[in-house]
Design a protein around this motif. Structure first.
Motif, PDB file in Angstrom:
ATOM      1  N   VAL A  41       0.816  -1.217   0.000  1.00  0.00           N
ATOM      2  CA  VAL A  41       0.000   0.000   0.000  1.00  0.00           C
ATOM      3  C   VAL A  41       0.850   1.268   0.000  1.00  0.00           C
ATOM      4  CG1 VAL A  41      -1.773   1.308   1.229  1.00  0.00           C
ATOM      5  CG2 VAL A  41      -1.934  -1.173   1.090  1.00  0.00           C
ATOM      6  N   SER A  42       1.793   1.350   0.887  1.00  0.00           N
ATOM      7  CA  SER A  42       2.600   2.574   0.989  1.00  0.00           C
ATOM      8  C   SER A  42       3.592   2.722  -0.158  1.00  0.00           C
ATOM      9  CB  SER A  42       3.340   2.614   2.321  1.00  0.00           C
ATOM     10  OG  SER A  42       4.236   1.522   2.427  1.00  0.00           O
ATOM     11  N   GLU A  43       3.853   1.657  -0.887  1.00  0.00           N
ATOM     12  CA  GLU A  43       4.789   1.714  -2.006  1.00  0.00           C
ATOM     13  C   GLU A  43       4.151   2.195  -3.305  1.00  0.00           C
ATOM     14  OE1 GLU A  43       8.153   1.158  -1.869  1.00  0.00           O
ATOM     15  OE2 GLU A  43       7.755   1.079   0.285  1.00  0.00           O
ATOM     16  N   CYS A  44       2.839   2.121  -3.398  1.00  0.00           N
ATOM     17  CA  CYS A  44       2.163   2.473  -4.642  1.00  0.00           C
ATOM     18  C   CYS A  44       2.151   3.990  -4.842  1.00  0.00           C
ATOM     19  CB  CYS A  44       0.730   1.942  -4.629  1.00  0.00           C
ATOM     20  SG  CYS A  44      -0.166   2.321  -6.157  1.00  0.00           S
TER      21      CYS A  44
ATOM     22  N   THR B 144      -6.233   2.338 -12.614  1.00  0.00           N
ATOM     23  CA  THR B 144      -5.332   3.362 -12.093  1.00  0.00           C
ATOM     24  C   THR B 144      -3.877   2.896 -12.070  1.00  0.00           C
ATOM     25  OG1 THR B 144      -7.141   4.125 -10.681  1.00  0.00           O
ATOM     26  CG2 THR B 144      -4.961   4.917 -10.127  1.00  0.00           C
ATOM     27  N   CYS B 145      -3.658   1.596 -12.029  1.00  0.00           N
ATOM     28  CA  CYS B 145      -2.310   1.025 -11.949  1.00  0.00           C
ATOM     29  C   CYS B 145      -1.445   1.488 -13.122  1.00  0.00           C
ATOM     30  CB  CYS B 145      -2.405  -0.507 -11.948  1.00  0.00           C
ATOM     31  SG  CYS B 145      -0.815  -1.370 -11.921  1.00  0.00           S
TER      32      CYS B 145
ATOM     33  N   SER C  14      -1.563   5.283  -5.409  1.00  0.00           N
ATOM     34  CA  SER C  14      -2.557   4.897  -4.392  1.00  0.00           C
ATOM     35  C   SER C  14      -3.723   4.091  -4.959  1.00  0.00           C
ATOM     36  CB  SER C  14      -3.084   6.137  -3.668  1.00  0.00           C
ATOM     37  OG  SER C  14      -2.029   6.834  -3.051  1.00  0.00           O
ATOM     38  N   CYS C  15      -3.409   3.087  -5.763  1.00  0.00           N
ATOM     39  CA  CYS C  15      -4.480   2.293  -6.386  1.00  0.00           C
ATOM     40  C   CYS C  15      -4.746   0.975  -5.659  1.00  0.00           C
ATOM     41  CB  CYS C  15      -4.173   2.045  -7.857  1.00  0.00           C
ATOM     42  SG  CYS C  15      -2.813   0.920  -8.191  1.00  0.00           S
TER      43      CYS C  15
ATOM     44  N   SER D 257      -6.291  -0.986  -2.416  1.00  0.00           N
ATOM     45  CA  SER D 257      -7.217  -0.816  -1.301  1.00  0.00           C
ATOM     46  C   SER D 257      -7.342  -2.125  -0.523  1.00  0.00           C
ATOM     47  CB  SER D 257      -8.587  -0.357  -1.798  1.00  0.00           C
ATOM     48  OG  SER D 257      -9.127  -1.287  -2.707  1.00  0.00           O
ATOM     49  N   GLU D 258      -7.753  -1.977   0.732  1.00  0.00           N
ATOM     50  CA  GLU D 258      -7.853  -3.121   1.627  1.00  0.00           C
ATOM     51  C   GLU D 258      -9.239  -3.741   1.551  1.00  0.00           C
ATOM     52  OE1 GLU D 258      -6.966  -4.211   6.304  1.00  0.00           O
ATOM     53  OE2 GLU D 258      -6.922  -2.143   5.654  1.00  0.00           O
TER      54      GLU D 258
ATOM     55  N   CYS E 120       4.735  -2.578  -6.062  1.00  0.00           N
ATOM     56  CA  CYS E 120       4.043  -3.527  -5.181  1.00  0.00           C
ATOM     57  C   CYS E 120       4.693  -4.904  -5.236  1.00  0.00           C
ATOM     58  CB  CYS E 120       2.560  -3.620  -5.531  1.00  0.00           C
ATOM     59  SG  CYS E 120       2.206  -4.100  -7.241  1.00  0.00           S
TER      60      CYS E 120
ATOM     61  N   TYR F 228      -5.848  -7.495  -0.285  1.00  0.00           N
ATOM     62  CA  TYR F 228      -5.709  -6.195  -0.931  1.00  0.00           C
ATOM     63  C   TYR F 228      -6.091  -6.316  -2.404  1.00  0.00           C
ATOM     64  CZ  TYR F 228      -3.734  -4.127   3.216  1.00  0.00           C
ATOM     65  OH  TYR F 228      -3.578  -3.630   4.480  1.00  0.00           O
TER      66      TYR F 228
END
Length: 55
Positions: A16-19, A36-37, A22-23, A25-26, A43, A30
């Motif tokens: 999550v923090s590496e994306c 959006t990727c 921010s695409c 979600s939990e 990741c 995940y």
């Protein structure tokens, strides 16, 4: 081709923090928003169980 997260996901949250876009979600596991990727591999590089794969 965007990334997706397989059932091997252990929901550790490392991706999550590496994306950069921010695409991710939990959920139960995940999930990556494939629209959006940007296919940056961030990741996949941090996933301890190799659950992030190209779709």
């Amino acid at each position: 081709m965007a990334y997706k997260i397989t059932d091997a996901c252990i929901a550790c949250g490392a991706c999550v923090s590496e994306c950069p876009v921010s695409c991710i979600s939990e959920g139960d596991i995940y999930v990556i928003d494939e629209g959006t990727c940007i296919e940056c591999d961030a990741c996949a590089g941090v996933c301890p169980v190799d659950a992030c794969v190209k779709a």
